[in-house]
Design a protein around this motif. Structure first.
Motif, PDB file in Angstrom:
ATOM      1  N   SER A  34       0.803  -1.218   0.000  1.00 34.85           N
ATOM      2  CA  SER A  34       0.000   0.000   0.000  1.00 34.85           C
ATOM      3  C   SER A  34       0.841   1.276   0.000  1.00 34.85           C
ATOM      4  N   GLY A  35       2.106   1.158   0.367  1.00 37.22           N
ATOM      5  CA  GLY A  35       2.953   2.332   0.454  1.00 37.22           C
ATOM      6  C   GLY A  35       3.047   2.903   1.850  1.00 37.22           C
ATOM      7  N   HIS A  36       2.269   2.381   2.785  1.00 39.64           N
ATOM      8  CA  HIS A  36       2.312   2.812   4.189  1.00 39.64           C
ATOM      9  C   HIS A  36       1.503   1.809   4.991  1.00 39.64           C
ATOM     10  N   VAL A  37       0.624   2.274   5.830  1.00 38.01           N
ATOM     11  CA  VAL A  37      -0.250   1.422   6.642  1.00 38.01           C
ATOM     12  C   VAL A  37      -1.476   1.066   5.810  1.00 38.01           C
ATOM     13  N   PHE A  38      -1.974  -0.175   5.944  1.00 33.81           N
ATOM     14  CA  PHE A  38      -3.176  -0.562   5.204  1.00 33.81           C
ATOM     15  C   PHE A  38      -4.357  -0.594   6.168  1.00 33.81           C
ATOM     16  N   ALA A  39      -5.205   0.424   6.090  1.00 37.62           N
ATOM     17  CA  ALA A  39      -6.410   0.491   6.911  1.00 37.62           C
ATOM     18  C   ALA A  39      -7.548  -0.158   6.132  1.00 37.62           C
ATOM     19  N   GLY A 112       6.903   0.692  10.572  1.00 42.17           N
ATOM     20  CA  GLY A 112       8.053   1.475  10.135  1.00 42.17           C
ATOM     21  C   GLY A 112       8.599   2.327  11.269  1.00 42.17           C
ATOM     22  N   ASP A 113       9.854   2.679  11.188  1.00 37.46           N
ATOM     23  CA  ASP A 113      10.486   3.489  12.231  1.00 37.46           C
ATOM     24  C   ASP A 113      10.273   4.990  12.026  1.00 37.46           C
ATOM     25  N   TYR A 114       9.601   5.368  10.968  1.00 38.62           N
ATOM     26  CA  TYR A 114       9.452   6.776  10.610  1.00 38.62           C
ATOM     27  C   TYR A 114       8.166   7.417  11.131  1.00 38.62           C
ATOM     28  N   TYR A 115       7.380   6.687  11.934  1.00 38.30           N
ATOM     29  CA  TYR A 115       6.163   7.266  12.496  1.00 38.30           C
ATOM     30  C   TYR A 115       5.896   6.681  13.877  1.00 38.30           C
ATOM     31  N   VAL A 116       5.046   7.401  14.615  1.00 42.15           N
ATOM     32  CA  VAL A 116       4.660   6.997  15.959  1.00 42.15           C
ATOM     33  C   VAL A 116       3.143   6.884  15.984  1.00 42.15           C
TER      34      VAL A 116
END
Length: 126
Positions: A34-39, A112-116
């Motif tokens: 998806s390129g990030h999180v898949f909701a 990923g380590d790039y978000y919280v």
């Protein structure tokens, strides 16, 4: 009735039931597809109607799961556990309000380590 589509509109879908309890998956496979999180929200397969099947492509990402996407624009649309009676439908693909919200985060051990994650929702390691 909830309606949605891919970015280019070549694949459209309708869900004939209420949307209940969406989740955000942070696993590596969902992030890469998806390129990030898949909701997504799980809907009974019997309540999901898809138009534009000829443009829908499936990627078998494991023995138990396939992922549906538009073969024209590449939009991630479905997460389908082939031995279950439901399909995960991408929250971002719905047109307009969905009447639901995220209820949990899953596979956060692979995030990923790039978000919280700071929304206070339950976070499941797997």
């Amino acid at each position: 009735m909830h309606r949605g589509s891919c970015l280019c509109g070549a694949v459209r879908f309708e869900v004939a039931s209420d949307l209940v309890g969406a989740d955000a998956c942070h696993c590596l496979a969902c992030r890469k597809s998806s390129g990030h999180v898949f909701a997504s929200v799980d809907v009974p397969k019997a309540d999901l109607t898809v138009q534009g099947d000829e443009n829908l492509r499936w990627y078998q990402s494991s023995e138990k799961v396939r992922r549906g996407f538009c073969g024209i624009c590449g939009s991630s649309l479905f997460w389908d556990p082939v031995f279950r009676d439901w399909t995960g439908v991408a929250m971002g693909a719905f047109d307009g309000a969905t009447g639901t919200h995220l209820t949990k985060h899953i596979f956060v051990a692979e995030k990923g380590d790039y978000y919280v994650i700071m929304d206070g929702l339950p976070q499941n390691a797997r």
